[in-house]
Design a protein around this motif. Structure first.
Motif, PDB file in Angstrom:
ATOM      1  N   TYR A   1      37.648  29.558  24.580  1.00  0.00           N
ATOM      2  CA  TYR A   1      37.098  28.282  23.379  1.00  0.00           C
ATOM      3  C   TYR A   1      36.612  27.744  24.619  1.00  0.00           C
ATOM      4  O   TYR A   1      36.997  27.158  25.650  1.00  0.00           O
ATOM      5  N   TYR A   2      35.126  27.882  24.441  1.00  0.00           N
ATOM      6  CA  TYR A   2      34.384  27.373  25.755  1.00  0.00           C
ATOM      7  C   TYR A   2      33.635  26.099  25.559  1.00  0.00           C
ATOM      8  O   TYR A   2      33.814  24.927  24.205  1.00  0.00           O
TER       9      TYR A   2
ATOM     10  N   LEU B   1      41.020  13.405  26.157  1.00  0.00           N
ATOM     11  CA  LEU B   1      40.924  14.394  27.320  1.00  0.00           C
ATOM     12  C   LEU B   1      39.361  14.607  28.699  1.00  0.00           C
ATOM     13  O   LEU B   1      40.154  14.584  29.979  1.00  0.00           O
ATOM     14  N   ARG B   2      39.004  14.672  27.366  1.00  0.00           N
ATOM     15  CA  ARG B   2      37.661  14.180  27.750  1.00  0.00           C
ATOM     16  C   ARG B   2      36.918  13.328  28.880  1.00  0.00           C
ATOM     17  O   ARG B   2      36.861  12.782  29.539  1.00  0.00           O
ATOM     18  N   GLN B   3      37.959  12.017  28.406  1.00  0.00           N
ATOM     19  CA  GLN B   3      38.077  10.916  29.116  1.00  0.00           C
ATOM     20  C   GLN B   3      37.912  10.830  30.158  1.00  0.00           C
ATOM     21  O   GLN B   3      38.042  10.453  31.417  1.00  0.00           O
ATOM     22  N   LEU B   4      40.111  11.529  30.054  1.00  0.00           N
ATOM     23  CA  LEU B   4      40.476  10.986  31.393  1.00  0.00           C
ATOM     24  C   LEU B   4      39.832  12.084  32.092  1.00  0.00           C
ATOM     25  O   LEU B   4      40.150  11.496  33.554  1.00  0.00           O
ATOM     26  N   HIS B   5      38.912  12.990  31.822  1.00  0.00           N
ATOM     27  CA  HIS B   5      38.368  13.965  32.895  1.00  0.00           C
ATOM     28  C   HIS B   5      37.521  13.154  34.202  1.00  0.00           C
ATOM     29  O   HIS B   5      37.165  13.279  35.410  1.00  0.00           O
ATOM     30  N   PHE B   6      36.702  12.081  33.217  1.00  0.00           N
ATOM     31  CA  PHE B   6      35.886  11.472  33.641  1.00  0.00           C
ATOM     32  C   PHE B   6      36.899  10.237  34.800  1.00  0.00           C
ATOM     33  O   PHE B   6      36.498  10.599  35.751  1.00  0.00           O
ATOM     34  N   GLY B   7      37.424   9.820  33.973  1.00  0.00           N
ATOM     35  CA  GLY B   7      38.429   8.674  35.120  1.00  0.00           C
ATOM     36  C   GLY B   7      39.160   9.712  36.204  1.00  0.00           C
ATOM     37  O   GLY B   7      39.216   8.942  37.143  1.00  0.00           O
ATOM     38  N   ILE B   8      39.659  11.011  36.113  1.00  0.00           N
ATOM     39  CA  ILE B   8      39.869  11.329  36.871  1.00  0.00           C
ATOM     40  C   ILE B   8      39.357  11.140  38.359  1.00  0.00           C
ATOM     41  O   ILE B   8      39.284  12.032  39.308  1.00  0.00           O
ATOM     42  N   PHE B   9      38.140  12.122  37.680  1.00  0.00           N
ATOM     43  CA  PHE B   9      37.191  12.306  38.763  1.00  0.00           C
ATOM     44  C   PHE B   9      36.717  11.596  39.419  1.00  0.00           C
ATOM     45  O   PHE B   9      36.282  11.739  40.656  1.00  0.00           O
ATOM     46  N   ASP B  10      36.005  10.512  38.724  1.00  0.00           N
ATOM     47  CA  ASP B  10      35.801   8.754  39.530  1.00  0.00           C
ATOM     48  C   ASP B  10      37.334   9.289  40.741  1.00  0.00           C
ATOM     49  O   ASP B  10      36.553   8.370  41.861  1.00  0.00           O
ATOM     50  N   MET B  11      38.995   8.687  40.472  1.00  0.00           N
ATOM     51  CA  MET B  11      39.475   8.272  41.112  1.00  0.00           C
ATOM     52  C   MET B  11      38.850   9.303  42.302  1.00  0.00           C
ATOM     53  O   MET B  11      39.882   8.916  43.111  1.00  0.00           O
ATOM     54  N   THR B  12      39.135  10.699  41.968  1.00  0.00           N
ATOM     55  CA  THR B  12      39.251  11.725  43.026  1.00  0.00           C
ATOM     56  C   THR B  12      38.453  11.636  44.453  1.00  0.00           C
ATOM     57  O   THR B  12      38.566  11.584  45.383  1.00  0.00           O
ATOM     58  N   VAL B  13      37.196  11.103  43.757  1.00  0.00           N
ATOM     59  CA  VAL B  13      35.751  10.791  44.585  1.00  0.00           C
ATOM     60  C   VAL B  13      36.229   9.954  45.654  1.00  0.00           C
ATOM     61  O   VAL B  13      35.418   9.513  46.640  1.00  0.00           O
ATOM     62  N   HIS B  14      36.510   8.804  44.739  1.00  0.00           N
ATOM     63  CA  HIS B  14      36.732   7.509  45.386  1.00  0.00           C
ATOM     64  C   HIS B  14      38.078   6.996  46.498  1.00  0.00           C
ATOM     65  O   HIS B  14      38.079   5.554  46.565  1.00  0.00           O
TER      66      HIS B  14
ATOM     67  N   ILE C   1      41.507  19.333  33.564  1.00  0.00           N
ATOM     68  CA  ILE C   1      42.545  18.679  32.046  1.00  0.00           C
ATOM     69  C   ILE C   1      42.200  18.468  30.230  1.00  0.00           C
ATOM     70  O   ILE C   1      42.910  19.083  29.796  1.00  0.00           O
ATOM     71  N   THR C   2      40.827  19.114  29.861  1.00  0.00           N
ATOM     72  CA  THR C   2      40.145  19.815  29.089  1.00  0.00           C
ATOM     73  C   THR C   2      40.932  20.357  28.545  1.00  0.00           C
ATOM     74  O   THR C   2      40.981  21.129  27.054  1.00  0.00           O
ATOM     75  N   GLN C   3      41.166  22.118  29.138  1.00  0.00           N
ATOM     76  CA  GLN C   3      41.442  23.350  29.310  1.00  0.00           C
ATOM     77  C   GLN C   3      40.862  23.994  28.339  1.00  0.00           C
ATOM     78  O   GLN C   3      40.783  25.312  27.954  1.00  0.00           O
ATOM     79  N   MET C   4      38.740  23.684  28.331  1.00  0.00           N
ATOM     80  CA  MET C   4      38.424  24.573  27.387  1.00  0.00           C
ATOM     81  C   MET C   4      37.447  25.214  29.303  1.00  0.00           C
ATOM     82  O   MET C   4      37.605  24.488  30.151  1.00  0.00           O
ATOM     83  N   ASP C   5      36.843  26.017  28.889  1.00  0.00           N
ATOM     84  CA  ASP C   5      36.432  27.325  29.574  1.00  0.00           C
ATOM     85  C   ASP C   5      34.377  26.686  30.199  1.00  0.00           C
ATOM     86  O   ASP C   5      34.123  26.486  28.729  1.00  0.00           O
ATOM     87  N   GLY C   6      34.021  26.871  31.141  1.00  0.00           N
ATOM     88  CA  GLY C   6      32.815  26.896  31.510  1.00  0.00           C
ATOM     89  C   GLY C   6      32.596  27.989  31.756  1.00  0.00           C
ATOM     90  O   GLY C   6      32.860  28.586  32.195  1.00  0.00           O
ATOM     91  N   PRO C   7      30.886  28.051  32.222  1.00  0.00           N
ATOM     92  CA  PRO C   7      30.567  29.246  32.902  1.00  0.00           C
ATOM     93  C   PRO C   7      31.628  30.176  34.096  1.00  0.00           C
ATOM     94  O   PRO C   7      31.229  30.661  33.654  1.00  0.00           O
ATOM     95  N   GLU C   8      32.334  29.111  34.297  1.00  0.00           N
ATOM     96  CA  GLU C   8      32.857  30.165  35.543  1.00  0.00           C
ATOM     97  C   GLU C   8      33.943  30.953  35.366  1.00  0.00           C
ATOM     98  O   GLU C   8      33.900  32.026  35.762  1.00  0.00           O
TER      99      GLU C   8
END
Length: 719
Positions: free
Chosen positions: A320-321, A581-594, A618-625
């Motif tokens: 599921y992409y 979970l999409r919102q969490l991805h943004f929030g966790i990425f933000d904390m990771t880089v800061h 986090i979202t458990q969805m696949d991307g082009p990777e």
């Protein structure tokens, strides 16, 4: 027509007559005046005689007056159709940012502010808050550092960060990419979207130009039946602003260096110290707890969506992409919940929806909105020319008043700029144009605020129609606008939405609940075919085309039918775990880089790969990777304006303020959303305060207790 007393506001409206030359000259004039005032205070006051009245008062009065012009000078870059004007606006903002950095690093001024703080005068609560914040601003801007190389380096970093932020946002605003597709490739995309696309000629004859602007992008991701087209659009959209990739990296690294210079372990610790959360540990605990609660629900939702994909896609490969989600989410809503978003949009023409929303705010908060048109525009323009009070012909402007019950006084100006155009800010946002405050004579200065959105433009056969999620967006941004209008603070720096970042979204998020209340949805709705004979003819024609030439069976109901509302409300939390979970991805990425463990760690962190890997985890969805593309396939962080524009180490605020907003709604409004007494109490206890007192105090006073997470998890079905 509005009664005469509501057609002559006591304060003229702002004007938008700047030229590329005047913008920069005005910024330089404001800076020069402000610098003179600071110099005068330093020359005339010595630390042993420093008081709030002779130090802070002249400085804050200057800040108030400067804001009346400064916000507008920086606003042109988001809305002007003139490239030179946008460039000049960016330049003016850069000059003003540099001056702000210079101001908060003036040791001579800090010495006086420090002396006032130590004097410990008896002050009203808002003035006390101003003094403490002013003092802390100096310390947080490097004046706690010894004079010399460290402080000079800190100032250099601050200036560069300002330049990076302006350039990053400018690249996003100016972005004008897209992809040529044939009609066949765009199979499934609604005709009213396709008819608005630019048509190709020459080598692109017969093709359509699909941009990455929301009115093109979202319907394509939801409706295009060709999954390869959706993949191309999604990947290209993630790579639409790759010139921002090095800017983002430089900003993240510089922020970390600056925080460490000030003695903080990282940028997150520096930023969160002044917010409601206070520490990164509190934020990480909240995000971690939410992730734990949501992950299982997200997995279940994905399994159901995969089953649907397996059933409908003969090429199903077990995955599921990311580019599947909007498409299958919509199909599930249509099939399992009989939810037809196109049909729902027919009941929400932009003009009548705005009218309905303003009526809700009138009833709740005791306001009156009067659109200023025709000759009345000239009457409120200080220049006497009606066109001068707007920056584009599409813009609507309203004067806002208290109703009789609230004293009939003037409240401020509201602007609506709702359609996309080249060079315009590409999302939906509220911009303060002029703050409210008390002037030096104790007279009230009234605010002006603008909603800048990107909804589909009307056509002769069809008005601009809002999908339900766009109705929610409009309500949210108008919520910020109302916060801006009804705030009444002494100082401009605390006005309206000038609160801490992890509270600022809560008032607007709370008002989104009205978009899920049956009585309000019904009241807001009006089928577009009932607005004009031309729209009725257009609707009839569209029905016949859809039914293969058969005559439409009678006109639709004027208001949205109850069964459609019931179906819509049943879907409020469908696939909600995946959304959060999409919102969490943004929030966790933000904390990771800061929040890196060391400066070397952030210098070596592969930002794009981290962004994409975290999204997958986090979202458990696949991307082009998953197709062998590696983790560097896209650069989503380069399109993420929030993290450069003030939400750095603060994106979690969208989720944490949802806790506060849900608590407020369940506690005060859920039983009767249109209770005028509750509305007035909310207006005066929460919105009016702006940032003039501690936000936790505001919230606790309104709720009658400290906020709790119970309602938030209950609403998500995770209690």
């Amino acid at each position: 027509m509005a009664p005469a007393h509501l057609r002559r506001p006591p304060q003229p409206s702002p004007v938008f007559t700047a030229t590329a030359q005047s913008i920069v000259a005005d910024a330089e004039r404001l800076i020069s005046t402000s610098r003179e005032i600071q110099d005068k205070v330093v020359a005339e006051v010595k630390p042993d005689s420093a008081t709030f009245a002779n130090v802070l008062s002249p400085l804050t009065q200057d800040e108030n007056v400067m804001a009346l012009e400064a916000h507008i000078l920086g606003f042109y870059q988001a809305v002007s159709t003139d490239q030179k004007l946008r460039d000049a606006s960016s330049k003016a903002e850069e000059l003003m940012d540099e001056f702000f950095i210079e101001s908060v690093m003036r040791e001579d001024v800090f010495g006086l502010v420090d002396a006032v703080l130590k004097r410990n005068e008896s002050l009203d609560p808002e003035s006390r808050r101003l003094l403490e914040k002013e003092h802390k601003d100096f310390v947080r801007n490097g004046l706690g550092l010894p004079a010399g190389p460290q402080r000079a380096r800190f100032k250099e970093i601050k200036k560069r960060l300002s330049q990076l932020s302006i350039e990053f946002q400018k690249n996003l605003n100016e972005e004008n990419g897209g992809i040529w597709f044939t009609h066949e490739q765009l199979d499934g995309v609604p005709e009213d979207v396709l008819s608005g696309l630019k048509k190709g000629d020459g080598e692109n004859a017969g093709k359509l130009w699909l941009t990455f602007k929301y009115p093109d992008l979202f319907p394509t991701m939801k409706y295009a039946t060709n999954s390869d087209v959706r993949r191309q659009v999604m990947v290209a959209n993630e790579n639409k602003c790759n010139q921002n990739v090095p800017l983002f990296r430089e900003a993240i690294v510089l922020r970390d260096e600056a925080a460490r210079l000030l003695g903080y372990p990282n940028h997150a610790a520096f930023r969160i110290e002044d917010k409601m959360a206070k520490t990164p540990e509190t934020v990480n605990k909240f995000l971690g707890d939410l992730r734990t609660r949501l992950t299982a629900g997200g997995r279940q939702e994905l399994e159901k969506l995969k089953e649907l994909k397996k059933e409908l896609d003969p090429q199903f490969d077990g995955r599921y992409y990311l580019w599947d989600h909007r498409f299958y989410d919509r199909l599930m809503l249509e099939r399992d919940f009989q939810l037809d978003q196109q049909l729902i949009a027919e009941y929400f023409p932009l003009s009548t929806t705005i009218e309905g929303m303003l009526k809700i705010f009138e009833e709740l908060f005791g306001l009156e909105f009067v659109e200023i048109t025709g000759d009345d525009r000239a009457a409120v323009a200080p220049t006497g020319k009606g066109n001068d009070i707007v920056w584009h012909e599409d813009v609507q402007v309203f004067s806002v008043w208290n109703d009789e019950g609230e004293g009939s006084g003037f409240v401020g100006y509201l602007y609506l700029d709702l359609f996309p155009r080249e060079g315009k800010y590409g999302h939906a946002a509220n911009f303060n144009l002029q703050p409210g405050f008390l002037d030096k004579d104790g007279n009230r200065r009234y605010p002006a605020t603008a909603l800048v959105c990107n909804f589909t433009k009307p056509t002769p056969k069809k008005p601009s129609l809002l999908k339900h999620d766009e109705v929610v967006t409009l309500f949210h941004e108008l919520g910020h606008g109302i916060h801006d209008l009804v705030s009444r603070t002494t100082y401009s720096r605390f006005h309206g939405t000038s609160t801490v970042r992890d509270f600022v979204e809560a008032p607007s998020q709370m008002l989104e609940n009205w978009c899920w209340t049956p009585s309000q949805l019904r009241a807001l709705s009006r089928h577009y075919s009932t607005l004009t004979p031309e729209y009725l003819a257009g609707w009839t024609e569209a029905q016949q085309a859809r039914s293969g030439g058969k005559t439409a069976t009678g006109p639709p109901s004027e208001r949205i039918p109850d069964d459609v509302i019931a179906n819509l409300i049943r879907t409020k939390h469908v696939n909600d775990a995946l959304f959060n979970l999409r919102q969490l991805h943004f929030g966790i990425f933000d904390m990771t880089v800061h929040e890196p463990t060391s400066h070397a760690a952030i210098e070596g962190l592969p930002l794009s790969a981290t962004y994409n890997k975290l999204r997958h985890e986090i979202t458990q969805m696949d991307g082009p990777e998953a197709l062998g593309g590696g983790d560097e396939w896209g650069h989503g962080e380069a399109t993420f304006g929030h993290l450069i524009g003030g939400y750095d180490a603060g994106y979690y605020g969208y989720l944490s303020s949802q806790v506060y907003s849900t608590d407020m709604f369940y506690t005060v409004f859920k039983a009767n959303p249109m209770d005028p007494q509750a509305g007035r109490r909310y207006r005066y206890q929460v919105l009016e305060k702006g940032g003039s007192q501690d936000e936790m105090q505001t919230l606790t006073e309104f709720l009658g207790r400290e906020p709790q997470t119970t309602a938030f998890y209950q609403d998500l079905g995770l209690a």
